[in-house]
Design a protein around this motif. Structure first.
Motif, PDB file in Angstrom:
ATOM      1  N   PRO A  85      30.558  72.504 -35.856  1.00  0.00           N
ATOM      2  CA  PRO A  85      29.961  73.640 -36.577  1.00  0.00           C
ATOM      3  C   PRO A  85      28.523  73.352 -37.000  1.00  0.00           C
ATOM      4  CG  PRO A  85      32.198  73.229 -37.347  1.00  0.00           C
ATOM      5  CD  PRO A  85      31.854  72.094 -36.438  1.00  0.00           C
ATOM      6  N   PHE A  86      27.696  74.364 -36.901  1.00  0.00           N
ATOM      7  CA  PHE A  86      26.279  74.335 -37.271  1.00  0.00           C
ATOM      8  C   PHE A  86      25.484  73.416 -36.333  1.00  0.00           C
ATOM      9  CE2 PHE A  86      28.584  75.275 -41.250  1.00  0.00           C
ATOM     10  CZ  PHE A  86      28.056  76.532 -41.496  1.00  0.00           C
ATOM     11  N   TYR A  87      25.745  72.118 -36.377  1.00  0.00           N
ATOM     12  CA  TYR A  87      24.983  71.164 -35.559  1.00  0.00           C
ATOM     13  C   TYR A  87      25.123  71.492 -34.079  1.00  0.00           C
ATOM     14  CZ  TYR A  87      23.827  66.773 -33.207  1.00  0.00           C
ATOM     15  OH  TYR A  87      23.301  65.842 -32.356  1.00  0.00           O
ATOM     16  N   GLY A  88      26.338  71.614 -33.604  1.00  0.00           N
ATOM     17  CA  GLY A  88      26.574  71.893 -32.192  1.00  0.00           C
ATOM     18  C   GLY A  88      26.059  73.254 -31.772  1.00  0.00           C
ATOM     19  N   TRP A  89      26.242  74.247 -32.643  1.00  0.00           N
ATOM     20  CA  TRP A  89      25.768  75.588 -32.325  1.00  0.00           C
ATOM     21  C   TRP A  89      24.244  75.595 -32.173  1.00  0.00           C
ATOM     22  CZ3 TRP A  89      28.784  77.738 -37.138  1.00  0.00           C
ATOM     23  CH2 TRP A  89      30.170  77.564 -36.916  1.00  0.00           C
ATOM     24  N   ALA A  90      23.571  74.871 -33.056  1.00  0.00           N
ATOM     25  CA  ALA A  90      22.109  74.812 -32.974  1.00  0.00           C
ATOM     26  C   ALA A  90      21.661  73.980 -31.776  1.00  0.00           C
ATOM     27  CB  ALA A  90      21.545  74.219 -34.270  1.00  0.00           C
ATOM     28  N   PHE A  91      22.360  72.872 -31.523  1.00  0.00           N
ATOM     29  CA  PHE A  91      22.003  71.973 -30.439  1.00  0.00           C
ATOM     30  C   PHE A  91      22.055  72.687 -29.094  1.00  0.00           C
ATOM     31  CE2 PHE A  91      22.757  67.299 -28.934  1.00  0.00           C
ATOM     32  CZ  PHE A  91      21.452  67.272 -28.457  1.00  0.00           C
ATOM     33  N   SER A  92      22.984  73.615 -28.942  1.00  0.00           N
ATOM     34  CA  SER A  92      23.129  74.327 -27.676  1.00  0.00           C
ATOM     35  C   SER A  92      21.888  75.151 -27.332  1.00  0.00           C
ATOM     36  CB  SER A  92      24.356  75.248 -27.723  1.00  0.00           C
ATOM     37  OG  SER A  92      24.169  76.292 -28.673  1.00  0.00           O
TER      38      SER A  92
END
Length: 252
Positions: free
Chosen positions: A123-130
């Motif tokens: 959540p948050f980190y992965g969504w932004a990283f994508s």
């Protein structure tokens, strides 16, 4: 007697201080990551791809490693900056902790890196990283992963983007590096670019096993570019691994 008691109490006090500092760091880091990830998700779309990394990812990483420096006393020293070429290439680094994944985002930009697909689900980190289009591979499908690294990596390099790969595939305890996958060397050979090797001992201060951070100075060594034109994939891979192995030994 007092000196004996003092020597017995000191490690306990040191551990308590370390627990407090590490806890404060993780709380601060979590708040910063959630805040910045939301900003990325909301505002990154108008920015061209080449500007997304230096504006959003590099900024996030700079704050992250400096939070660790200020709160936990984890500093760093970099040698060999003069070896960084003007033109982006494949970057190979040993993998001991999370720290180097942050630090390398501040060193080379714009950048993409090879990661496991599961990271994009955080959540948050992965969504932004994508949003910065990492090369997200399924490590269970080795053949498909190699094709993906080669194809997406070549496209990134052709557009002036550095490609970061941790060829060990997972974090290894401080010491000699583990087995190197040939994906990075294969990409460099296919794209006609060199390999920039980087060695460090971040695992001594940001351990992979255990959550407590240890104050001290991480040593980062950047090697000369390994030209791949006259080398086979195996030779290029061995050259990078040998350089990193030798420098890890010197650092230790």
């Amino acid at each position: 007697m007092s000196s004996v008691v003092g020597s017995a109490i000191l490690p306990v006090i040191t551990t308590i201080i370390s627990i407090i500092r590490t806890t404060v760091f993780y709380l601060s880091f979590a708040v910063w990551t959630i805040f910045w990830s939301l900003l990325m998700i909301l505002f990154i779309h108008p920015f061209p791809f080449k500007f997304r990394h230096p504006i959003f990812v590099k900024t996030w990483a700079i704050v992250a490693i400096n939070l660790c420096r200020l709160i936990c006393g984890v500093r760093w020293e970099v040698k060999g900056r003069e070896n960084i070429p003007d033109k982006p290439c494949v970057v190979i680094c040993n993998h001991q902790s999370t720290w180097e994944t942050f630090f390398l985002q501040t060193l080379l930009t714009p950048q993409t890196q090879v990661i496991k697909q599961e990271l994009l689900k955080i959540p948050f980190y992965g969504w932004a990283f994508s949003k910065i289009k990492p090369i997200a591979i399924n490590r269970k499908d080795v053949r498909q992963s190699l094709h993906q690294i080669r194809d997406q990596g070549k496209a990134a390099l052709a557009h002036g983007v550095w490609v970061l790969i941790f060829p060990e595939g997972t974090r290894i305890a401080p010491g000699e590096p583990g087995k190197f996958s040939r994906g990075a060397a294969g990409l460099a050979k296919a794209a006609g670019v060199g390999i920039l090797p980087i060695a460090h001992n971040a695992g001594s201060y940001w351990p992979n096993k255990g959550w407590l951070k240890k104050s001290g100075t991480i040593q980062v060594e950047i090697g000369p570019v390994i030209e791949t034109e006259q080398l086979t994939v195996a030779e290029a891979n061995n050259a990078a691994r040998n350089w990193i192995t030798d420098n890890i030994r010197q650092i230790n």
